[in-house]
Design a protein around this motif. Structure first.
Motif, PDB file in Angstrom:
ATOM      1  N   GLU A 133       0.812  -1.214   0.000  1.00  0.00           N
ATOM      2  CA  GLU A 133       0.000   0.000   0.000  1.00  0.00           C
ATOM      3  C   GLU A 133       0.852   1.273   0.000  1.00  0.00           C
ATOM      4  OE1 GLU A 133      -2.576  -0.356   3.307  1.00  0.00           O
ATOM      5  OE2 GLU A 133      -3.652  -2.108   2.530  1.00  0.00           O
ATOM      6  N   GLY A 134       2.082   1.178   0.512  1.00  0.00           N
ATOM      7  CA  GLY A 134       2.926   2.370   0.578  1.00  0.00           C
ATOM      8  C   GLY A 134       3.947   2.477  -0.524  1.00  0.00           C
ATOM      9  N   LEU A 135       3.908   1.586  -1.497  1.00  0.00           N
ATOM     10  CA  LEU A 135       4.929   1.582  -2.542  1.00  0.00           C
ATOM     11  C   LEU A 135       4.634   2.555  -3.666  1.00  0.00           C
ATOM     12  CD1 LEU A 135       5.598  -2.268  -2.845  1.00  0.00           C
ATOM     13  CD2 LEU A 135       6.970  -0.557  -1.645  1.00  0.00           C
ATOM     14  N   ILE A 136       3.363   2.811  -3.932  1.00  0.00           N
ATOM     15  CA  ILE A 136       2.995   3.651  -5.071  1.00  0.00           C
ATOM     16  C   ILE A 136       2.481   4.989  -4.571  1.00  0.00           C
ATOM     17  CG2 ILE A 136       1.535   3.834  -7.117  1.00  0.00           C
ATOM     18  CD1 ILE A 136       1.463   0.808  -7.208  1.00  0.00           C
ATOM     19  N   GLY A 137       3.153   6.046  -4.960  1.00  0.00           N
ATOM     20  CA  GLY A 137       2.794   7.397  -4.542  1.00  0.00           C
ATOM     21  C   GLY A 137       3.889   8.358  -4.951  1.00  0.00           C
ATOM     22  N   GLN A 164      -4.623   1.003  -7.520  1.00  0.00           N
ATOM     23  CA  GLN A 164      -4.253   2.420  -7.461  1.00  0.00           C
ATOM     24  C   GLN A 164      -4.737   3.161  -8.703  1.00  0.00           C
ATOM     25  OE1 GLN A 164      -1.635   4.039  -9.486  1.00  0.00           O
ATOM     26  NE2 GLN A 164      -1.613   2.210 -10.778  1.00  0.00           N
ATOM     27  N   ARG A 165      -4.910   4.474  -8.562  1.00  0.00           N
ATOM     28  CA  ARG A 165      -5.460   5.276  -9.651  1.00  0.00           C
ATOM     29  C   ARG A 165      -4.509   6.393 -10.106  1.00  0.00           C
ATOM     30  NH1 ARG A 165      -7.389   1.573 -10.049  1.00  0.00           N
ATOM     31  NH2 ARG A 165      -9.493   0.823  -9.642  1.00  0.00           N
ATOM     32  N   ARG A 166      -3.277   6.370  -9.624  1.00  0.00           N
ATOM     33  CA  ARG A 166      -2.350   7.444  -9.973  1.00  0.00           C
ATOM     34  C   ARG A 166      -1.716   7.235 -11.347  1.00  0.00           C
ATOM     35  NH1 ARG A 166      -0.765  10.803  -5.755  1.00  0.00           N
ATOM     36  NH2 ARG A 166       1.061  11.379  -6.989  1.00  0.00           N
ATOM     37  N   TYR A 167      -1.348   5.986 -11.631  1.00  0.00           N
ATOM     38  CA  TYR A 167      -0.600   5.706 -12.851  1.00  0.00           C
ATOM     39  C   TYR A 167      -1.228   4.527 -13.600  1.00  0.00           C
ATOM     40  CZ  TYR A 167       2.724   8.450 -10.191  1.00  0.00           C
ATOM     41  OH  TYR A 167       3.301   9.437  -9.443  1.00  0.00           O
TER      42      TYR A 167
END
Length: 577
Positions: free
Chosen positions: A81-85, A122-125
């Protein structure tokens, strides 16, 4: 060439051709070849039985069984959960770094399945920017330790079978660390070669058609079978929504009522079939309360339904789920889904019933990527106990206090005692196909060597190389293994290339270590196609990748990987030792 050499050569040619050009299970191909070797007297019965209990092979089986408990631990889900950001580059670095480190000690497919879930959520990339690097990082991380990938343990099995001491736990680390660092750098630099895809999640409306049974419809009061709703060729009735009640799977004897909402899957472009049914009114799935609970899964190589169709395997009854959509080779399959033969790596979008998660055969047949948590998660205490126990086994084996096999057997006993896994679960998940492939490959290797064919081929290669030296032979073995792993599977490639590598080292009169390591690293270099490695098959359909995407992203990685391996191997493992 003697008669026995001619027979063995024919067997090897048939094995390679079957693995490359047919869909026959590799386990069946290798088992059939081993049976021929036994029946023709090329390998005696006593030797065949010894291969089945090879210490390296038993260690591999024990490790795969222990990984069942590790898959249930909470660590990967927690850290994912903390890897993508932040930036894409930073996310990519954290994701691939964590994947490579985890894959050095844990089952690669379990690591990719756990982290792919976070990537898809995730919805960032765009997921396509992250999923293929995720698979490549798992492959790279597997080269770091003896247990990082089944390929390394398979090579170790062959070494033990030759009467040599087994490979050390961290024997792979010096070269593996180099190729992992170089590989991760290439993934960062070449990420622009991957397709962008879409950031938003695909909605059920892209896969499903919904129609309402209007008042006074001629369908009212008649069964699904009587209304011929199961005979629509390209569309399949997967659910009936009746008020607050959901009926799925739908039995042929289920009565249809006015006001029912009928949900179909299949070729959603084939609207005409529903329009032709009197008493149905179509509309899109826009009401959130009507959305189905969708679960995305990938078919495992050990799935019992590989080679069958959805109809022939009675998928709905077997799993309490209906297939809404299917992806293969990066494309969504449509039309007559029930008649499509299932293949390893197929991504299925399922509308699941309440009993889906309670089926005991889910983990054997599917990697669950997204959807409700199907697999039982360990408690915090059991997760820590599992982690500490596994760390103790790895540390003790690495320091030489006890063999890895003894440590894994004790760990398995503790897992059963703590109810982390059951004996039934271990029996169900027993890696029979891998065991069969390696045991049979050991039989083939003995026939290859015992007949003199391996020495004859190695001598021929030695003469062809003339005064070029062992390094050229090392390059040849590495490239041969790399080519085989792209055309078949990594395990099969290692099994076929090892006997020749060993004989070539003997013909040069040099240490076998660099040649054996060339086989191990060559078999792990599966970056150009989705076929050679399980994790590539998993992400291919999840990310919508086509073969050209693997070629574009994998070519620079393959070149960098190969140059690094061939540079470091003679330095770390000298020829004259």
């Amino acid at each position: 060439m003697t008669l026995s050499q001619f027979v063995v050569a024919g067997i090897f040619v048939l094995v390679i051709a079957s693995l490359i050009f047919t869909r026959i299970r590799p386990s069946l191909v290798f088992a059939s070849a081993a049976a021929v070797c036994f029946l023709t007297g090329l390998v005696p019965a006593e030797s065949v039985l010894q291969k089945a209990v090879n210490p390296g092979l038993v260690t591999l089986v024990a490790l795969l069984l222990a990984s069942i408990g590790l898959e249930k631990a909470r660590w990967l889900r927690a850290i994912s959960e903390g890897l993508i950001g932040g930036s894409l580059r930073g996310s990519l670095l954290r994701l691939t770094g964590a994947t490579a480190l985890s894959s050095a000690f844990l089952n690669n497919t379990a690591v990719v399945a756990a982290l792919a879930s976070s990537v898809k959520a995730q919805r960032r990339y765009p997921p396509a920017k992250l999923l293929l690097p995720l698979s490549y990082a798992a492959i790279l991380g597997g080269t770091l330790t003896l247990i990082g990938t089944s390929t390394n343990l398979i090579v170790n099995s062959f070494v033990l079978d030759r009467g040599a001491p087994g490979l050390d736990f961290f024997a792979f680390l010096p070269v593996g660390l180099g190729v992992t660092l170089v590989g991760l750098l290439v993934l960062m630099v070449c990420n622009h070669l991957l397709p962008a895809g879409r950031v938003t999640e695909e909605r059920a409306a892209e896969y499903l058609l919904e129609a309402e049974v209007v008042a006074d419809s001629p369908l009212d009061g008649r069964t699904v079978e009587q209304n011929k709703l199961r005979q629509l060729e390209t569309l399949y009735l997967i659910e009936i929504v009746r008020g607050a009640r959901s009926i799925s799977p739908v039995a042929p004897t289920e009565m249809v009522r006015s006001g029912d909402k009928l949900i179909f899957s299949g070729d959603v472009r084939d609207l005409g079939r529903l329009q032709a049914i009197e008493g149905l009114r179509q509309f899109a799935l826009e009401d959130d309360k009507l959305d189905l609970e969708l679960t995305e899964v990938v078919l495992t190589p050990n799935s019992s339904i590989i080679g069958e169709t959805l109809k022939s395997c009675q998928f709905r009854t077997r799993f309490d789920a209906a297939v809404v959509a299917m992806r293969r080779g990066g494309d969504r399959l449509s039309g007559k889904l029930g008649e499509i033969e299932l293949q390893t790596g197929d991504a299925l979008l399922l509308a699941v019933g309440p009993d889906f998660k309670h089926h005991r055969n889910i983990d054997k047949n599917f990697y669950v990527i997204t959807g409700n948590d199907v697999q039982r998660q360990l408690s915090r205490r059991d997760s820590w106990l599992m982690g500490l126990g596994f760390a103790a086994v790895v540390a003790g084996a690495a320091l030489g206090y006890f063999s890895l096999l003894k440590g894994l057997i004790v760990l398995l006993g503790g897992m059963i005692g703590l109810n982390i896994v059951s004996t039934t679960e271990l029996q169900r998940r027993f890696p029979f196909q891998i065991w069969m492939i390696i045991a049979s490959a050991l039989v083939l290797a003995e026939a290859f060597s015992g007949s003199g064919l391996a020495d004859a081929l190695a001598g021929g290669m030695r003469s062809a190389l003339q005064d070029a030296g062992p390094f050229v032979g090392l390059v040849g073995i590495f490239l041969l293994t790399l080519a085989l792993t792209e055309l078949m599977t990594n395990n099969a490639a290692a099994a076929l290339a090892f006997p020749l590598a060993w004989s070539l080292a003997e013909s040069f009169g040099v240490s076998w270590m660099p040649f054996v390591m060339a086989v191990a690293y060559g078999a792990s270099a599966s970056f150009l196609t989705p076929f050679g490695y399980q994790t590539n098959l998993m992400v291919q359909n999840l990310g919508g990748y086509h073969l050209r995407d693997f070629l574009r992203a994998g070519l620079p990685l393959t070149i960098a990987y190969s140059v690094t391996v061939l540079t470091l191997l003679p330095l770390v493992f000298p020829f004259n030792t």
